[in-house]
Design a protein around this motif. Structure first.
Motif, PDB file in Angstrom:
ATOM      1  N   PRO A 383       3.326  -9.943  -0.552  1.00 37.14           N
ATOM      2  CA  PRO A 383       2.710 -11.257  -0.823  1.00 37.14           C
ATOM      3  C   PRO A 383       2.816 -12.228   0.333  1.00 37.14           C
ATOM      4  N   GLN A 384       3.767 -12.009   1.230  1.00 36.51           N
ATOM      5  CA  GLN A 384       3.869 -12.880   2.398  1.00 36.51           C
ATOM      6  C   GLN A 384       2.670 -12.705   3.326  1.00 36.51           C
ATOM      7  N   CYS A 385       1.996 -11.550   3.176  1.00 38.44           N
ATOM      8  CA  CYS A 385       0.800 -11.269   3.990  1.00 38.44           C
ATOM      9  C   CYS A 385      -0.475 -11.435   3.166  1.00 38.44           C
ATOM     10  N   SER A 386      -0.529 -10.776   2.006  1.00 40.64           N
ATOM     11  CA  SER A 386      -1.702 -10.873   1.134  1.00 40.64           C
ATOM     12  C   SER A 386      -1.352 -10.312  -0.236  1.00 40.64           C
ATOM     13  N   VAL A 387      -1.799 -10.991  -1.302  1.00 40.00           N
ATOM     14  CA  VAL A 387      -1.558 -10.499  -2.660  1.00 40.00           C
ATOM     15  C   VAL A 387      -2.705  -9.617  -3.136  1.00 40.00           C
ATOM     16  N   TRP A 388      -3.730  -9.417  -2.308  1.00 40.12           N
ATOM     17  CA  TRP A 388      -4.918  -8.678  -2.724  1.00 40.12           C
ATOM     18  C   TRP A 388      -4.899  -7.231  -2.259  1.00 40.12           C
ATOM     19  N   GLN A 389      -3.851  -6.811  -1.590  1.00 38.29           N
ATOM     20  CA  GLN A 389      -3.791  -5.446  -1.093  1.00 38.29           C
ATOM     21  C   GLN A 389      -2.458  -4.809  -1.453  1.00 38.29           C
ATOM     22  N   SER A 390      -2.496  -3.509  -1.720  1.00 39.20           N
ATOM     23  CA  SER A 390      -1.281  -2.722  -1.924  1.00 39.20           C
ATOM     24  C   SER A 390      -1.524  -1.330  -1.363  1.00 39.20           C
ATOM     25  N   HIS A 391      -0.452  -0.703  -0.911  1.00 35.19           N
ATOM     26  CA  HIS A 391      -0.576   0.594  -0.254  1.00 35.19           C
ATOM     27  C   HIS A 391       0.475   1.554  -0.815  1.00 35.19           C
ATOM     28  N   PRO A 392       0.125   2.842  -0.917  1.00 35.92           N
ATOM     29  CA  PRO A 392       1.076   3.806  -1.487  1.00 35.92           C
ATOM     30  C   PRO A 392       2.089   4.287  -0.453  1.00 35.92           C
ATOM     31  N   PHE A 393       3.357   4.296  -0.849  1.00 34.84           N
ATOM     32  CA  PHE A 393       4.433   4.804  -0.003  1.00 34.84           C
ATOM     33  C   PHE A 393       5.422   5.572  -0.876  1.00 34.84           C
ATOM     34  N   THR A 394       5.992   6.624  -0.293  1.00 34.99           N
ATOM     35  CA  THR A 394       6.979   7.441  -1.000  1.00 34.99           C
ATOM     36  C   THR A 394       8.381   7.010  -0.601  1.00 34.99           C
ATOM     37  N   PRO A 395       9.259   6.711  -1.563  1.00 36.90           N
ATOM     38  CA  PRO A 395      10.642   6.384  -1.205  1.00 36.90           C
ATOM     39  C   PRO A 395      11.299   7.568  -0.497  1.00 36.90           C
ATOM     40  N   LEU A 396      12.053   7.279   0.553  1.00 36.40           N
ATOM     41  CA  LEU A 396      12.677   8.361   1.313  1.00 36.40           C
ATOM     42  C   LEU A 396      14.054   8.737   0.777  1.00 36.40           C
ATOM     43  N   ASN A 397      14.580   7.947  -0.155  1.00 35.79           N
ATOM     44  CA  ASN A 397      15.909   8.219  -0.691  1.00 35.79           C
ATOM     45  C   ASN A 397      15.812   8.907  -2.042  1.00 35.79           C
ATOM     46  N   ALA A 398      16.902   9.555  -2.441  1.00 35.78           N
ATOM     47  CA  ALA A 398      16.964  10.173  -3.756  1.00 35.78           C
ATOM     48  C   ALA A 398      17.156   9.083  -4.807  1.00 35.78           C
ATOM     49  N   PRO A 399      16.440   9.161  -5.929  1.00 39.69           N
ATOM     50  CA  PRO A 399      16.552   8.108  -6.947  1.00 39.69           C
ATOM     51  C   PRO A 399      17.850   8.226  -7.742  1.00 39.69           C
TER      52      PRO A 399
END
Length: 645
Positions: A383-399
């Motif tokens: 939101p500090q950049c834009s609330v109109w965009q989101s991008h998919p990312f995979t967490p690198l740590n074990a949940p």
């Protein structure tokens, strides 16, 4: 329906002379008896019978799809793995032997890419499913229509004749099919996928079919429009009065609007269109144009709203479910007042400068939530950049839950757009940024992983985030003496291991117990094993000696005690731009040394690497050898296809 609207769509029927109006689902009512000339009445017989059969065929199409999904759900229910990680897996026998052999056979021939110049990096299986659907639709586009031509007089005009043919009924048929496929297209595009719940396949698996089904709908709609233009502007007389009267009707105006919108959707969804507008602009335009298109279709032919209403419902359910997911992650009681409210997550930023290819950013955050499954990903909004965009990312740590919170760690390469804005913030000294999460999405990649399954993890660059949680989870579990594990990570420079030095430290300590071999290949480091020594903010780690070594050197050997003797395969061009691991040799050597059990290759990286792996894994499979009891020829590939969007 108002009489005036019905009259506009009734065309040649004499409604004033009709004794009854015969209803036809999805079409204008028919005036009975027919008082036109014999040719026109015969033509109307074909029009209405073809339409009725077309509606029946749409029912058959949806019944077939429903039957396939029903059988898939039953198969999935009875095929759920019941193997505990602590139990020994029995050798192939009976039904399981048949099932595994069949899967290996399919993998051998349908896993590689198919016609890459046309379909891109898509498996033969996906193309086969598309071909089956296209063939099914092609049959129903032509069957059940009486093909003929009738020359009929124009009432009140001597010597003027209309040419009535089966072009009209056929055009109606392909138009009906385009309407009928609209709900399926929306379902295939949904992130909160109903199809995923039934099949267990991640939603991104359906993106290929969504794109090409959209192309089919565009072709059907174009043929429908062209067909009726031929009829109304050429075959019906006198011209141009008939054509002008036709094109000025309200439902035709809506049809023209719908066709223009569909043309825009088609053009913008091509690779050329996406490059022209940018992916984010394409996605927003796609949403808006699709909704307006469905509304225009409703205005064009309201009788087929039975297909349009579900499309709208599926679309709004998908968006509603996304908001609910986000709310579940971010609505927490306030620390001061205790009142439930929405709060973004503060994420710590670590920047790894790379002027040549774009900085790499690591984000670390904590949140009160349920854990996700290994292999799932989140959509991140900044939101500090834009609330109109989101991008998919995979967490690198074990949940895992630690002291009531779950840690998230991500790495992303900042090239342009939102990720570039985050890198700019970090370069200006910003140490944290708020993040809004939506997820988790995708399916678990470990649910069918038997204890005797050998594992090869292949990653390119930031693709390490897909395979790293799996390795970290295995490091937490009791080791299996029957399993071999290899990690092959291709990076540009050995200093890139700094991205995940804490996690590599965990694997370094556990690799003997895991029977893990780590191989890191730096594609751009030719003469020196060490590159720039960036000052990185240290992360918490129990192994102080390891951390001190990592801060003093960026050599991969120092950071993870890894093997750097990876085979090199040289391509065309300069050496530093075309060197990459010889995956064919790496995987075949691994399989030759794997004594027992099947093998699963987990992969994430550039599209070219995934295409190579599909070919390699396909050649390593052998159904006949698996049937004879040699399980090591059962080699499967699990990969992160989000990188292919």
């Amino acid at each position: 329906m108002p009489f005036s609207e019905l009259h506009a769509r009734a065309h040649i029927q004499n409604l004033s002379a009709a004794t009854t109006l015969e209803p036809h689902w999805g079409y204008a009512d028919r005036a009975v008896p027919c008082t036109n000339d014999a040719g026109s009445c015969a033509y109307l017989d074909v029009v209405y019978s073809a339409h009725d059969r077309g509606m029946l065929y749409t029912g058959i199409i949806w019944s077939t799809l429903g039957g396939i999904l029903f059988l898939w759900a039953i198969w999935r229910h009875f095929n759920e793995p019941t193997i505990s990680p602590s139990l020994t897996v029995p050798r192939l026998a009976g039904f399981r032997k048949l099932r595994v052999s069949l899967a290996v056979f399919i993998r051998t021939y349908l896993l590689p890419d198919a016609l890459r110049t046309i379909f891109g990096r898509t498996t033969r299986l996906q193309v086969l499913v598309l071909a089956a659907l296209a063939g099914y639709l092609l049959i129903f586009s032509f069957v059940g229509i009486g093909y003929n031509t009738w020359i009929t007089p124009v009432s009140g005009m001597d010597g003027v004749y209309n040419t009535r043919s089966s072009i009209g009924p056929w055009s109606d048929r392909v138009g009906v099919l385009a309407y009928a496929l609209t709900p399926l297209s929306v379902m295939l595009s949904s992130r909160e996928s109903f199809l995923s719940l039934i099949t267990g396949l991640p939603y991104q698996t359906f993106n290929f079919l969504h794109r090409w089904l959209g192309y089919i709908i565009f072709v059907q709609s174009s043929l429908h429009t062209i067909g009726w233009c031929i009829v109304e502007f050429r075959l019906y007389q006198p011209q141009p009065s008939v054509g002008i009267e036709f094109v000025t009707q309200t439902y035709i105006v809506w049809g023209i609007v719908a066709m223009i919108l569909l043309l825009l959707i088609f053009v913008l969804s091509t690779p050329w269109g996406i490059r022209l507008t940018g992916y984010e602009a394409f996605r927003k335009l796609h949403y808006v144009l699709a909704i307006v298109y469905i509304g225009a279709c409703w205005g064009h032919w309201e009788q087929l709203k039975c297909f349009l209403l579900p499309s709208l419902i599926f679309w709004f359910l998908d968006r509603g479910a996304r908001f609910i997911r986000t709310a579940m992650l971010h609505y927490h009681p306030s620390e001061t007042s205790g009142i439930l409210g929405f709060k973004s997550i503060d994420s710590a930023i670590t920047r790894f400068p790379d002027e040549e290819h774009g900085d790499v950013i690591r984000l670390d955050m904590e949140n009160v939530q349920e854990t996700w499954n290994i292999g799932q990903h989140y959509y991140l909004c900044f939101p500090q950049c834009s609330v109109w965009q989101s991008h998919p990312f995979t967490p690198l740590n074990a949940p895992e839950v630690v002291k009531g919170v779950v840690k998230h760690s991500y790495i992303l390469r900042a090239k342009k757009g939102e990720t570039k804005k985050i890198a700019d913030l970090a370069s200006k000294g910003t140490l944290a940024t708020p993040v809004i999460l939506t997820g988790a999405y995708g399916e678990s990649i470990t649910k069918e992983l038997a204890p005797n399954t050998n594992i090869i993890c292949v990653a390119g660059g930031t693709g390490i985030t897909y395979v790293l949680p799996l390795l970290l989870r295995l490091a937490q579990q009791p080791s299996s003496s029957d399993r071999r594990i290899d990690l092959v990570w291709a990076i540009r420079h050995t200093s890139n291991v700094q991205w995940i030095r804490q996690e590599l430290g965990i694997l370094r300590k556990a690799r003997k117990a895991m029977n893990l071999k780590i191989r890191i290949f730096a594609t751009r480091d030719i003469s020196s094993p060490s590159t720039s020594k960036e000052s990185i903010v240290p992360a918490k780690n129990d192994d102080e000696k390891f951390m001190q070594a990592s801060e003093q050197s960026s050599s991969a050997a120092d950071l993870c005690d890894c093997d750097l003797d990876v085979p090199v395969k040289l391509g065309g061009g300069s050496a530093d731009s075309s060197r990459h691991p010889d995956l064919q040799r790496l995987i075949t050597d691994f399989l030759d040394n794997a004594v027992t059990g099947p093998t699963t290759v987990f992969a994430s990286g550039p599209g070219g690497m995934l295409s190579d792996l599909r070919d390699i894994v396909a050649t390593c499979n052998s159904a006949s050898k698996v049937w004879s009891g040699q399980e090591r020829f059962d080699v499967s590939l699990v990969y992160d296809d989000r990188l292919e969007w």
